[in-house]
Design an enzyme around this catalytic site. Sequence first.
Site, short mmCIF file in Angstrom:
data_model
loop_
_atom_site.label_atom_id
_atom_site.label_comp_id
_atom_site.label_asym_id
_atom_site.label_seq_id
_atom_site.Cartn_x
_atom_site.Cartn_y
_atom_site.Cartn_z
N ASP A 133 0.84 -1.20 0.00
CA ASP A 133 0.00 0.00 0.00
C ASP A 133 0.88 1.25 0.00
O ASP A 133 0.60 2.23 -0.70
CB ASP A 133 -0.92 -0.02 1.24
CG ASP A 133 -1.61 -1.36 1.39
OD1 ASP A 133 -2.38 -1.72 0.50
OD2 ASP A 133 -1.34 -2.07 2.39
N HIS B 101 -4.69 -3.40 6.32
CA HIS B 101 -4.48 -3.68 4.90
C HIS B 101 -5.82 -4.12 4.32
O HIS B 101 -6.11 -5.31 4.19
CB HIS B 101 -3.42 -4.76 4.68
CG HIS B 101 -3.35 -5.19 3.24
ND1 HIS B 101 -2.90 -4.37 2.23
CD2 HIS B 101 -3.73 -6.33 2.62
CE1 HIS B 101 -3.00 -4.98 1.08
NE2 HIS B 101 -3.50 -6.18 1.28
#
Length: 329
Positions: free
Chosen positions: A160, A188
């Site tokens: 990410d 996440h």
Amino acid sequence: MTRTPVNVTVTGAAGQIGYALLFRIASGHLLGPDVPVNLRLLEIPQGVKAAEGTAMELDDCAFPLLRGIEITDDPNVAFAGANVALLVGARPRTKGMERGDLLAANGGIFKPQGKAINDNAADDIKVLVVGNPANTNALIAQAAAPDVPAERFTAMTRLDHNRAISQLAAKTGAAVSDIKKLTIWGNHSATQYPDIFHAEIAGKNAAEVVNDEAWLADTFIPTVAKRGAAIIEARGASSAASAANAAIDHVHTWVNGTAAGDWTSMGIPSDGSYGVPEGIISSFPVTTKDGTYEIVQGLDINEFSRARIDASVKELTEERDAVRELGLI
Ligand SMILES: NC(=O)c1ccc[n+]([C@@H]2O[C@H](COP(=O)([O-])OP(=O)(O)OC[C@H]3O[C@@H](n4cnc5c(N)ncnc54)[C@H](O)[C@@H]3O)[C@@H](O)[C@H]2O)c1
Ligand SMILES: O=C(O)C[C@H](O)C(=O)O
């Protein structure tokens, strides 16, 4: 000088991330160009043959740093003497599966693996959980390993982090290498919060350079947060090479340190910083040095960021409560 090989255990070794990961570990990208490694590959019995095929290919590369490969379906063997463990193998969500079913199925994987790490790994074990839901799987494994310091269990939000840097570079025309101090907060998952308010682009505040809150709220954040789903839609399979690359980055940074004037994002057990409940595994800005990490302290969190951090942390506490109810932690 001959160095003792580092034992690196990879679970889910026959999967698509495993295939993108193992060759880079063996060629020195995980730990450094002068660090020999022994690979221990853990698979379920049906995956062992494919892992053996990958091991044949690893042999065929004649990597100078690769000192041995062991393949097993027994977690106690796989984690024996492990210094680094990459927990990639997980139970994917299938059609009709509720979130509780997914957490329970993964509990059946990560609880015994946590126990096997507790009972067999080396004293300096470092664990990265990649398999989803990564943060809560890491919590399950950590809870099953009471003899291992909790901070050694981490979850991957580096993909990410890398995605956010790339999107910011594309928006501003900056070089990727000019972007520093970006942060992923929380889970996440689609609730994660990529924060550019403390990020810098060539030394200038990134939010000021962008100067476009609508782009931040309506384009940047959803693009980063939903990138995994977009890759699945485009590729017909979830991210593999970029996920493997992020796993390499996560461990390399943990072991070798962050650069001066920069930080990274890691899912780590919260110590209560920034109002994130102690114990849940949430992503924070961290600096690393000599194989340890510290949360970056003293950042001013504005209202825009606070609401988004809180939303992702709320999801993590709900996941924690669900696995607690299932008796997994
Ligand atoms: N954190 C992240 O940023 C991120 C990014 C991408 C993918 N992921 C996750 O990583 C995981 C793996 O992805 P993939 O594409 O490699 O999946 P995959 O299905 O290709 O491979 C998974 C492998 O794990 C093995 N496995 C299953 N249970 C196991 C167990 N108990 N012990 C050992 N091995 C086991 C399977 O046999 C399979 O070979 C998924 O959960 C995926 O959602 C996380
Ligand atoms: O495997 C997934 O569901 C997506 C993955 O976590 C990703 O971020 O690419």
